[in-house]
Write an enzyme that holds these catalytic residues in place. Sequence first.
Site, mmCIF file in Angstrom:
data_model
loop_
_atom_site.group_PDB
_atom_site.id
_atom_site.type_symbol
_atom_site.label_atom_id
_atom_site.label_comp_id
_atom_site.label_asym_id
_atom_site.label_seq_id
_atom_site.Cartn_x
_atom_site.Cartn_y
_atom_site.Cartn_z
ATOM 1 N N TYR A 249 121.062 65.883 -7.671
ATOM 2 C CA TYR A 249 122.388 65.678 -7.107
ATOM 3 C C TYR A 249 123.331 65.148 -8.194
ATOM 4 O O TYR A 249 123.571 63.949 -8.334
ATOM 5 C CB TYR A 249 122.345 64.724 -5.919
ATOM 6 C CG TYR A 249 121.666 65.301 -4.688
ATOM 7 C CD1 TYR A 249 121.356 66.661 -4.606
ATOM 8 C CD2 TYR A 249 121.338 64.495 -3.617
ATOM 9 C CE1 TYR A 249 120.735 67.189 -3.494
ATOM 10 C CE2 TYR A 249 120.718 65.020 -2.487
ATOM 11 C CZ TYR A 249 120.415 66.365 -2.434
ATOM 12 O OH TYR A 249 119.799 66.881 -1.317
ATOM 13 N N SER B 42 122.352 68.947 6.251
ATOM 14 C CA SER B 42 123.567 69.625 6.704
ATOM 15 C C SER B 42 123.616 69.661 8.227
ATOM 16 O O SER B 42 123.812 70.714 8.833
ATOM 17 C CB SER B 42 123.639 71.048 6.126
ATOM 18 O OG SER B 42 124.933 71.588 6.235
ATOM 19 N N PRO B 43 123.452 68.486 8.873
ATOM 20 C CA PRO B 43 123.298 68.461 10.330
ATOM 21 C C PRO B 43 124.561 68.746 11.124
ATOM 22 O O PRO B 43 124.489 68.944 12.337
ATOM 23 C CB PRO B 43 122.818 67.032 10.606
ATOM 24 C CG PRO B 43 123.420 66.224 9.497
ATOM 25 C CD PRO B 43 123.368 67.133 8.296
ATOM 26 N N LEU B 44 125.720 68.776 10.471
ATOM 27 C CA LEU B 44 126.978 68.983 11.196
ATOM 28 C C LEU B 44 127.505 70.406 11.066
ATOM 29 O O LEU B 44 128.666 70.671 11.388
ATOM 30 C CB LEU B 44 128.030 67.984 10.711
ATOM 31 C CG LEU B 44 127.675 66.514 10.974
ATOM 32 C CD1 LEU B 44 128.711 65.589 10.360
ATOM 33 C CD2 LEU B 44 127.537 66.246 12.468
ATOM 34 N N GLY B 45 126.653 71.317 10.600
ATOM 35 C CA GLY B 45 127.073 72.707 10.485
ATOM 36 C C GLY B 45 127.552 73.275 11.813
ATOM 37 O O GLY B 45 126.901 73.122 12.841
ATOM 38 N N SER C 153 138.308 68.050 14.906
ATOM 39 C CA SER C 153 139.277 68.341 15.967
ATOM 40 C C SER C 153 139.964 67.054 16.400
ATOM 41 O O SER C 153 139.492 65.964 16.131
ATOM 42 C CB SER C 153 138.576 68.994 17.159
ATOM 43 O OG SER C 153 137.721 68.079 17.796
ATOM 44 N N GLY D 85 145.021 66.057 21.974
ATOM 45 C CA GLY D 85 145.732 67.254 22.408
ATOM 46 C C GLY D 85 144.762 68.388 22.633
ATOM 47 O O GLY D 85 143.612 68.334 22.230
#
Length: 292
Positions: A53, A208-211, A216, A220
């Site tokens: 990394y 990458s768990p939020l793929g 948002s 609204g």
Amino acid sequence: MRYRMLGDVRVGAIGLGAMPLSIEGRPDEARALATVHAALDAGVTLLDTADSYHPPGGEPGEGELLVARALAAYGGRTDDVLVATKGGRGRTADGGWTVDGRPAHLRRAAEASARRLGGGQIGLYQLHKPDPAVPYAESLGALRELLDAGTIRLAGISNVDAAQIRLAREILGDRLVSVQNRYSPAVRTAEAELRLCAELGLAFMPWSPLGGISRSSLDGASALEADPEFGGFHRVARARGVSPQRVALAWLLSRAETVLPIPGASRPETVRDSAAASELVLTAQELAELSV
């Protein structure tokens, strides 16, 4: 923060993937350290990095050195923090990734990682990816040697299939404690490996768990709520008054008691939001909507 087990170690149910703090696009040092410190303040006790990394053209281990500096600079308790690192991959000058699973390389890489992390035993050392040029059993044998030598306390594997998990369990026994595969709302191809880990009592650490989850607004109407694939995460988020990212992590935790998500972060506010997912318990109706 709720807790789960990683081998015989109790860790926060949400970890921190430190990759974004040390590769291209990384924040400056002050913000990187603040992000790690915010994670620790929020109860995160699992920090995940790797010797590869670093930015293209950088030096191996930059991410490990950053984690070590962050822990040294933290004003609170760190004796319960488990640092996980990985070996077996590298970077090319143009930003590509290489793989090297040769036993001699893995032994040298682990010893170098141990020095960068402070000179003691590595808490969790993970084989980053199977090398198609090296029999997997030979790479796993290097992990067994590192365990026997005391260089590493616990071992894990990453980017593997079910057969490779079973082989690793055969070679490493109960010193194999984790599997790190890609898994998220958008990528669910590792479902069989997740279930096998639950069966064997191995921690499953989705990278990458939020793929699939985009940022948002909660104030609204959002077109994302109508998305047939991921809209449920946004609808549940709106109803709960939390971020879709937090809902996604809570959903991952619900998949099995052995799941330990390691979302990346590069800002303190992001890591605080992720850590809060450990206390978000979704209803059966919400889970049904998210599992479509």
